[in-house]
Motif scaffolding. Structure first.
Motif, PDB file in Angstrom:
ATOM      1  N   VAL A 256       0.673  -1.369   0.408  1.00 60.26           N
ATOM      2  CA  VAL A 256      -0.279   0.100  -0.243  1.00 60.26           C
ATOM      3  C   VAL A 256       0.805   1.109   0.063  1.00 60.26           C
ATOM      4  O   VAL A 256       1.765   1.468   0.672  1.00 60.26           O
ATOM      5  CB  VAL A 256      -1.143   0.441   1.671  1.00 60.26           C
ATOM      6  CG1 VAL A 256      -2.333  -1.082   1.773  1.00 60.26           C
ATOM      7  CG2 VAL A 256      -0.172   0.663   2.765  1.00 60.26           C
TER       8      VAL A 256
ATOM      9  N   ASN B 175      -7.221   4.737   0.869  1.00 58.45           N
ATOM     10  CA  ASN B 175      -6.097   3.709   1.440  1.00 58.45           C
ATOM     11  C   ASN B 175      -4.824   5.126   1.130  1.00 58.45           C
ATOM     12  O   ASN B 175      -3.904   4.416   1.156  1.00 58.45           O
ATOM     13  CB  ASN B 175      -5.183   2.723   0.202  1.00 58.45           C
ATOM     14  CG  ASN B 175      -6.418   1.867   1.215  1.00 58.45           C
ATOM     15  OD1 ASN B 175      -7.560   1.700   1.648  1.00 58.45           O
ATOM     16  ND2 ASN B 175      -7.109   0.382   0.002  1.00 58.45           N
TER      17      ASN B 175
ATOM     18  N   ARG C   1     -10.529  -1.123   3.527  1.00 55.85           N
ATOM     19  CA  ARG C   1      -9.986   0.044   3.137  1.00 55.85           C
ATOM     20  C   ARG C   1     -10.434   1.355   3.672  1.00 55.85           C
ATOM     21  O   ARG C   1     -11.800   0.865   4.696  1.00 55.85           O
ATOM     22  CB  ARG C   1     -11.132   0.526   1.891  1.00 55.85           C
ATOM     23  CG  ARG C   1     -11.451   1.074   0.507  1.00 55.85           C
ATOM     24  CD  ARG C   1     -12.163   0.662  -0.698  1.00 55.85           C
ATOM     25  NE  ARG C   1     -12.105   1.667  -1.509  1.00 55.85           N
ATOM     26  CZ  ARG C   1     -11.140   1.328  -3.045  1.00 55.85           C
ATOM     27  NH1 ARG C   1      -9.999   0.674  -2.726  1.00 55.85           N
ATOM     28  NH2 ARG C   1     -11.425   2.535  -3.958  1.00 55.85           N
ATOM     29  N   THR C   2      -9.845   1.929   3.147  1.00 56.75           N
ATOM     30  CA  THR C   2      -9.797   3.771   4.201  1.00 56.75           C
ATOM     31  C   THR C   2      -9.959   4.717   3.108  1.00 56.75           C
ATOM     32  O   THR C   2      -9.436   4.561   2.171  1.00 56.75           O
ATOM     33  CB  THR C   2      -8.413   3.662   4.680  1.00 56.75           C
ATOM     34  OG1 THR C   2      -8.024   3.050   6.111  1.00 56.75           O
ATOM     35  CG2 THR C   2      -8.507   5.443   5.593  1.00 56.75           C
TER      36      THR C   2
ATOM     37  N   ILE D 269       0.232   6.231   4.045  1.00 57.50           N
ATOM     38  CA  ILE D 269      -0.861   6.784   4.804  1.00 57.50           C
ATOM     39  C   ILE D 269      -0.254   8.280   5.101  1.00 57.50           C
ATOM     40  O   ILE D 269      -0.040   8.025   5.386  1.00 57.50           O
ATOM     41  CB  ILE D 269      -1.524   5.275   6.395  1.00 57.50           C
ATOM     42  CG1 ILE D 269      -2.110   5.310   5.318  1.00 57.50           C
ATOM     43  CG2 ILE D 269      -2.459   7.252   6.762  1.00 57.50           C
ATOM     44  CD1 ILE D 269      -3.222   5.183   4.928  1.00 57.50           C
TER      45      ILE D 269
ATOM     46  N   GLY E   9      -0.752  -1.284  -5.368  1.00 52.50           N
ATOM     47  CA  GLY E   9      -1.035  -2.494  -3.672  1.00 52.50           C
ATOM     48  C   GLY E   9      -1.372  -3.665  -4.467  1.00 52.50           C
ATOM     49  O   GLY E   9      -1.552  -3.944  -5.310  1.00 52.50           O
TER      50      GLY E   9
ATOM     51  N   LYS F 264     -13.924   3.357   7.179  1.00 51.87           N
ATOM     52  CA  LYS F 264     -13.231   1.875   6.814  1.00 51.87           C
ATOM     53  C   LYS F 264     -13.984   1.116   7.093  1.00 51.87           C
ATOM     54  O   LYS F 264     -15.483   0.651   7.295  1.00 51.87           O
ATOM     55  CB  LYS F 264     -12.146   1.999   8.201  1.00 51.87           C
ATOM     56  CG  LYS F 264     -10.943   2.772   8.273  1.00 51.87           C
ATOM     57  CD  LYS F 264      -9.775   2.336   9.588  1.00 51.87           C
ATOM     58  CE  LYS F 264      -8.420   3.421   9.310  1.00 51.87           C
ATOM     59  NZ  LYS F 264      -7.889   2.643  10.447  1.00 51.87           N
TER      60      LYS F 264
END
Length: 347
Positions: free
Chosen positions: A60, A297, A281-282, A63, A111, A273
């Protein structure tokens, strides 16, 4: 709305299905008292003294960092800027991924699950769609004038405990992240570091003097995907893959946009989320200049355009905010051709 449906129709072209071994216990790794993988245990090392990168990894973007890393608009040459804008306007219909072609250098920052296999002379990276990369660590040099290919050519060496991989020889038919183009002059440098059992820290630097005025770096993180296995997710080349129905542009949503008061939009800002195709998943929603943005994400922030007070379009997807009695969003529904996905508000 027709243009939305057609814009997202291919987002579900690759959907992994449940299969055997997805809950197989990974042997030989340290575990905590409750039997879970101890992701903070020391990283394993090879017989020749280097960190062993072998494992199944969930990749990923970091963040809080956009998926374009430290790339700035001023670093992008005008022709490349124009092409990015064109691709965004028509929802990326020409993306080679939607034609079931390899993503080339796009795999590096994409990802999903990747399996790394390490030997003294080579590291192999296996992708979910059955493509692969070979990084030779036997001392050979990159070819000065390689024959262009989809996946390029890679060699690597160790800088202390960091694997440094250099790649070139890509054809110019693939896209970098965010729809950004590249030429056959593209050179990529990757730095892999495994600080402990459960984590990889990766820095990917793109250098293409024919498209960008300077090199730019994207940070990636990965977590060990223990107690499961890699599933294939193959893009099938059906005679009718839906592209003939892919009509409309981003500007269509702008023409049908409605005005929503900033104080209403402010009640949607937050972090949501949930699960998308069984993966966490965000969705981070922010407000800037009277416009709502979503970042998936930890990726690049992209605007969403209001079609009503609660219904928004953007990035080829639809978002419906579900509110409480005070007008505050409690969860968000993300609509794709594969279905609707509910993400609960965290803060």
């Amino acid at each position: 709305m027709k243009f939305l449906t057609t814009a997202i129709i291919l987002t579900a072209s690759v959907i992994p299905l449940a299969a055997q071994w997805v809950q197989h216990r990974t042997p030989g790794i340290p575990r905590t008292a409750d039997g879970k993988p101890n992701l903070t245990a020391p990283a394993p090392r090879t017989a020749y003294g280097k960190p062993d990168l072998t494992g199944l990894w969930d990749m990923v973007a970091n963040i809080g960092v956009t998926n374009l890393g430290d790339l700035r608009p001023a670093d992008v040459q005008p022709w490349a800027q124009a092409l990015v804008k064109q691709r965004a306007e028509n929802f990326g219909i020409d993306n080679p991924h939607y034609q079931c072609l390899p993503s080339g250098p796009g795999y590096i920052t994409a990802g999903g699950m990747k399996r790394l296999l390490q030997t003294p002379s080579m590291i192999v990276i296996l992708n979910e769609d059955l493509t692969y990369r070979q990084i030779y660590t036997d001392g050979r040099a990159l070819e000065a004038d390689p024959n262009p290919s989809w996946m390029g050519y890679s060699v690597g060496h160790w800088d202390g405990d960091t694997l440094v991989a250099e790649s070139n020889g890509y054809n110019d038919r693939t896209w970098l992240l965010g729809g950004y183009p590249h030429t056959e002059a593209l050179h990529i440098t990757e730095r892999y570091r495994r600080p402990d059992l459960g984590h990889l820290e990766i820095a990917v630097t793109f250098q293409d003097p024919k498209a960008y005025s300077k090199a730019w770096t994207v940070p990636i993180r990965a977590q060990l995907a223990a107690d499961t296995e890699l599933l294939e997710a193959v893009c099938n080349e059906y005679p009718d893959n839906g592209q003939q129905h892919w009509v409309g542009k981003v500007s269509d949503a702008e023409k049908s946009a409605v005005k929503v008061a900033p104080e209403v939009l402010a009640k949607y800002v937050g972090v949501y989320k949930g699960l998308y195709l069984e993966r966490p998943r965000t969705v981070e929603v922010t407000l800037s200049g009277g416009i709502l943005f979503v970042a998936l994400n930890g990726g690049e922030r992209k605007p969403i355009i209001p079609q009503s007070e609660t219904y928004f379009l953007g990035n080829g997807l639809a978002y419906q905010f579900v509110r409480d009695d005070h007008g505050i969003a409690t969860y968000i529904v993300e609509s794709r051709v594969s279905g609707d996905y509910k993400y609960e508000r965290q803060k």
